[in-house]
Structure formats: C-alpha cells, structure tokens
Design a protein around this motif. Structure first.
Motif, PDB file in Angstrom:
ATOM      1  N   ILE A  17      10.181  15.221  20.459  1.00 32.28           N
ATOM      2  CA  ILE A  17      10.013  16.092  21.545  1.00 32.28           C
ATOM      3  C   ILE A  17       8.931  17.318  21.225  1.00 32.28           C
ATOM      4  N   ILE A  18       8.987  17.714  19.976  1.00 32.95           N
ATOM      5  CA  ILE A  18       7.807  18.445  19.543  1.00 32.95           C
ATOM      6  C   ILE A  18       6.377  17.922  19.891  1.00 32.95           C
ATOM      7  N   MET A  33       3.687  19.260  22.782  1.00 28.63           N
ATOM      8  CA  MET A  33       2.535  19.693  22.384  1.00 28.63           C
ATOM      9  C   MET A  33       1.408  19.035  23.157  1.00 28.63           C
ATOM     10  N   GLN A  34       1.453  17.674  23.085  1.00 28.29           N
ATOM     11  CA  GLN A  34       0.374  16.791  23.849  1.00 28.29           C
ATOM     12  C   GLN A  34       0.314  17.168  25.194  1.00 28.29           C
ATOM     13  N   GLU A  35       1.476  17.453  25.928  1.00 25.49           N
ATOM     14  CA  GLU A  35       1.353  17.743  27.500  1.00 25.49           C
ATOM     15  C   GLU A  35       0.602  18.952  27.759  1.00 25.49           C
ATOM     16  N   GLN A  36       0.995  20.020  26.716  1.00 21.23           N
ATOM     17  CA  GLN A  36       0.423  21.391  26.930  1.00 21.23           C
ATOM     18  C   GLN A  36      -0.797  21.430  26.519  1.00 21.23           C
ATOM     19  N   LEU A  37      -1.388  20.611  25.539  1.00 16.86           N
ATOM     20  CA  LEU A  37      -2.900  20.853  24.956  1.00 16.86           C
ATOM     21  C   LEU A  37      -3.892  19.942  25.001  1.00 16.86           C
ATOM     22  N   ALA A  77       1.409  29.067  23.566  1.00 17.91           N
ATOM     23  CA  ALA A  77       2.294  28.972  22.648  1.00 17.91           C
ATOM     24  C   ALA A  77       4.029  29.158  23.089  1.00 17.91           C
ATOM     25  N   LYS A  78       3.981  30.125  24.048  1.00 20.40           N
ATOM     26  CA  LYS A  78       5.325  30.396  24.512  1.00 20.40           C
ATOM     27  C   LYS A  78       5.880  29.238  25.518  1.00 20.40           C
ATOM     28  N   SER A  79       4.801  28.725  26.109  1.00 20.84           N
ATOM     29  CA  SER A  79       5.333  27.472  26.903  1.00 20.84           C
ATOM     30  C   SER A  79       5.898  26.452  26.240  1.00 20.84           C
TER      31      SER A  79
END
Length: 151
Positions: free
Chosen positions: A56-57, A61-65, A79-81
């Motif tokens: 999940i982590i 992180m890949q989806e967001q960054l 970071a918050k999202s």
C-alpha cells in the motif's frame, strides 16, 4: 434505602389497580450482563499485516509522485495526501484494535545524505512498523506506518 421504599409504594399502587407483579419490575426482566472480554493479544490472523501495508505504501507513493519534479511549495501537500491515503487504505485492511500512525517525509534530492532514527517502546509480539522509500531524479520520499495494538 429510600429507593427500596419507593419501589414498595409503587408495588402497592399497581396491585390496587389489579396489574401483575411481572409488569411492575422491569429490573427483574433484564438479563444479567455478560462478563467483559479483555483482548490482550490479537487473534489468529489479526496481527499487523506488514507485507500488505508495504504494498500500500509503495503504490500510494508511486501514484502521487510518479513523473513529478520536486517543488517546495507542493511538498507539504504531497506529504499530507500520501499519509492520508496510506492511512485510509491501511484501515480498510480491518486490523481490529490497531491504532495506525503514518509518517511521510518528502525532500529534494540534492546529493546530501540523510540519517534518521526511531525508537519505540511497545510490545514486540503485537506492535510493528513498516516503511518504504520512493525516489526519482528530484524527489526523495520515505513513508513509515506504525501499527500499535490497543489493549
């Protein structure tokens, strides 16, 4: 004692009306409470699911960054999202009685090294944590999830 006297007076009044005693004392009709169940350890298959949490982590992180360049004005929002998204998805795993804590760090890659440490006082049989790293050319992101069993 005053409560006992009130009950006796009510019984007399109800008997005068011709009602039965069963209807007059709702306390007798209630079932006794079951003894409380104290869960000191998680049940079989109820422990912190570190492998699932790690997936999940990394996916969050890949989806967001993925494909982004570091921007200092957006780093806090990212970071918050990430932290909120990871926490929400981990809670959907339904690990009963676990308090889930998520920490996310987003930094710019400039070639400098980073050293971090953590120290926790907890029960090693029930509590656990897992963390994962995402980095690209300009972004360094580390997310840690702590699962603390609530006795």
């Amino acid at each position: 004692m005053a409560d006992d006297e009130d009950v006796v007076e009510e019984e007399v009044q109800l008997e005068e009306r011709g009602e039965s005693e069963v209807a007059l004392s709702p306390v007798l009709a209630e079932k006794p409470l079951a003894p409380p169940l104290y869960e000191v350890r998680p049940g079989l298959g109820g422990k912190f699911q570190a492998a699932n949490v790690k997936e999940i982590i990394m996916s969050t992180m890949q989806e967001q960054l993925m494909g982004r360049q570091y921007r200092s004005d957006q780093a806090v929002k990212w970071a918050k999202s990430i932290a909120n998204g990871v926490r929400q998805r981990v809670q959907e795993l339904d690990m009963k009685r676990y308090k889930i804590l998520v920490q996310t760090i987003v930094m710019e890659m400039k070639g400098a090294g980073v050293k971090c440490g953590q120290r926790c006082i907890w029960d090693p049989e029930t509590d656990d944590y897992v963390g994962d790293l995402y980095k690209n050319d300009t972004i360094f992101c580390y997310t840690t999830v702590y699962g603390v069993y609530m006795y």
